[in-house]
Design an enzyme around this catalytic site. Structure first.
Site, short mmCIF file in Angstrom:
data_model
loop_
_atom_site.label_atom_id
_atom_site.label_comp_id
_atom_site.label_asym_id
_atom_site.label_seq_id
_atom_site.Cartn_x
_atom_site.Cartn_y
_atom_site.Cartn_z
N LYS A 110 0.85 -1.21 0.00
CA LYS A 110 0.00 0.00 0.00
C LYS A 110 0.88 1.24 0.00
O LYS A 110 0.59 2.22 -0.70
CB LYS A 110 -0.94 -0.01 1.19
CG LYS A 110 -1.96 -1.13 1.04
CD LYS A 110 -3.27 -0.87 1.71
CE LYS A 110 -4.32 -1.83 1.21
NZ LYS A 110 -4.69 -2.89 2.13
N LYS A 189 -3.77 -9.78 -9.16
CA LYS A 189 -4.63 -10.45 -8.18
C LYS A 189 -6.03 -9.81 -8.22
O LYS A 189 -6.15 -8.58 -8.26
CB LYS A 189 -4.03 -10.27 -6.78
CG LYS A 189 -4.88 -10.83 -5.65
CD LYS A 189 -4.40 -10.33 -4.29
CE LYS A 189 -5.47 -9.56 -3.57
NZ LYS A 189 -6.14 -10.09 -2.44
N LYS A 192 -11.04 -6.23 -4.59
CA LYS A 192 -12.03 -5.16 -4.57
C LYS A 192 -11.36 -3.82 -4.82
O LYS A 192 -11.93 -2.92 -5.40
CB LYS A 192 -12.71 -5.09 -3.20
CG LYS A 192 -13.57 -6.27 -2.89
CD LYS A 192 -14.12 -6.15 -1.46
CE LYS A 192 -14.27 -7.50 -0.81
NZ LYS A 192 -13.34 -7.72 0.31
P1 ADP Z 1 -10.03 -7.97 -1.47
O1 ADP Z 1 -8.57 -8.00 -1.78
O2 ADP Z 1 -10.85 -8.19 -2.67
O3 ADP Z 1 -10.44 -6.72 -0.70
P2 ADP Z 1 -10.23 -9.28 1.05
O4 ADP Z 1 -8.92 -8.71 1.48
O5 ADP Z 1 -11.46 -8.77 1.73
O6 ADP Z 1 -10.36 -9.17 -0.52
O7 ADP Z 1 -10.17 -10.85 1.21
C1 ADP Z 1 -11.16 -11.72 1.71
C2 ADP Z 1 -10.68 -13.14 1.58
O8 ADP Z 1 -10.59 -13.50 0.20
C3 ADP Z 1 -9.29 -13.37 2.16
O9 ADP Z 1 -9.23 -14.66 2.70
C4 ADP Z 1 -8.39 -13.26 0.97
O10 ADP Z 1 -7.19 -13.98 1.15
C5 ADP Z 1 -9.26 -13.87 -0.11
N1 ADP Z 1 -8.95 -13.30 -1.42
C6 ADP Z 1 -9.18 -12.04 -1.84
N2 ADP Z 1 -8.79 -11.88 -3.12
C7 ADP Z 1 -8.29 -13.07 -3.51
C8 ADP Z 1 -7.73 -13.57 -4.72
N3 ADP Z 1 -7.61 -12.80 -5.78
N4 ADP Z 1 -7.31 -14.84 -4.76
C9 ADP Z 1 -7.42 -15.63 -3.66
N5 ADP Z 1 -7.95 -15.23 -2.51
C10 ADP Z 1 -8.39 -13.98 -2.41
#
Ligand code: ADP
Ligand code: TRP
Length: 325
Positions: A110, A189, A192
């Protein structure tokens, strides 16, 4: 075994969240003691619009219920409904070396993106450690990007126990190698925060648009395609069993395949896969009070567990001055 994980209500949930975390949680509820929560305090690090945060929190709860979390089997709640988690965060902060937080990949990423960090973002992993340790989580199903955060929780728990005695349960990350990192439609990756997601419950048109814009290379139609380098292949694979995946691989390796056709098929597959969940979502969206009641009764169960750990923590640290030892 106590299995536990949380998800941030920082935007609409996507298929990366689903396959790496939500689907596995829903499976775990049958044979384990599952705690599942929506981490709205964590989302404060990125969402500053109060109305949006409240809305996303409710929607994340509806999504989880629609996808199959069963509040009779799992303890399902919103993080802030058990405010003891912030008390434990402060106590754990005193056993958290600054260097440990400075080494966190997610924090470093970040900063590298130019975000000027505040204290909330820096101490994000301590709040996450509190989430895990407050409910004595043993196994924490997450995507690969969260592995280091669970390891930080382990380190903090070990340090705390060394000082105060064997009080906190030491957690383990639980990652499914097949879906460790789901790529987004741009090949980074899926997240959101990158605007590259395929949302689980978006309107049909929006899902179609996202699927049709998955990046592909410029290999001509009459040549072989490389499935191992293809984002389209990786995303499609999430919806296929081993045999089907093998067939798709062969199609990639056979000249003549058109990416556009595969994208259309994938779109159909996604719509079919989530169709029953969409129906259930309609129900919950029309029964909002039922959702709130479910979350409140989940929070009551969670608080009972939290009280057990907090009593020990307050006694051991001397915060409970009434119990002079
Ligand atoms: P984001 O990055 O979309 O905000 P979060 O940080 O809220 O997602 O992640 C929620 C869950 O989903 C976590 O367990 C995270 O490791 C998993 N996760 C999020 N994006 C991915 C991805 N692209 N591939 C695998 N797991 C993911
Ligand atoms: N940091 C996690 C994520 O972004 C969410 C989270 C918060 C979490 N507390 C947790 C995950 C406790 C597992 C256990 O995905």
């Amino acid at each position: 075994m106590r299995v536990l994980s949380g998800i941030q209500p920082s935007g609409s949930l996507h298929i990366g969240n689903y396959f790496a975390m939500m689907k596995r949680m829903i499976e775990y509820q049958n044979n384990n003691d599952l705690f599942c929560f929506i981490v709205n305090y964590h989302a404060l690090t990125t969402v500053t619009d109060g109305k949006a945060l409240a809305g996303n929190t409710f929607n994340a709860a509806v999504d989880f219920l629609s996808l199959g979390i069963n509040p009779d089997k799992a303890v399902f709640f919103v993080q802030s409904d058990v405010p003891e988690v912030t008390e434990l965060t402060w106590i754990l902060a005193n056993q958290t070396p600054v260097g440990l937080l400075q080494r966190a990949h997610s924090y470093k990423d970040k900063i590298a993106k130019g975000i000027s960090p505040n204290h909330g973002l820096f101490s994000y992993p301590v709040l996450m450690a509190a989430d895990i340790l407050l409910y004595s989580g043993e196994k924490v199903p997450v995507g690969k990007d969260q592995k280091q955060h669970v390891e930080i929780a382990r380190d903090i728990a070990i340090k705390f126990n060394n000082i105060y005695g064997d009080i906190l349960v030491i957690p383990e990350p639980d990652i499914d190698k097949n879906v460790a990192t789901v790529p987004g439609i741009d090949g980074q990756k899926m997240s959101k925060s990158y605007n590259n997601t395929i949302k689980i419950f978006a309107p049909e048109k929006e899902i179609k648009k996202a699927v049709m814009s998955i990046v592909t290379d410029s290999t001509p139609v009459d040549q072989q395609k490389n499935p191992d380098k293809s984002v389209l292949f990786k995303i499609y694979s999430l919806f296929l069993n081993n045999d089907e995946r093998g067939e798709l691989r062969n199609r990639f390796l056979t000249p003549g395949l058109r990416y556009g056709d595969v994208k259309k098929e994938l779109f159909g597959r996604i719509m079919d896969y989530f169709a029953p969940f969409r129906e259930r979502r309609e129900y919950y969206m029309n029964h909002r009070e039922e959702v709130i009641d479910t979350l409140e009764s989940g929070a009551k169960k969670a608080k009972k567990e939290a009280d057990i750990v907090m009593e020990k923590v307050r006694n051991a640290t001397g915060i409970n001055y009434r119990k002079v030892r």
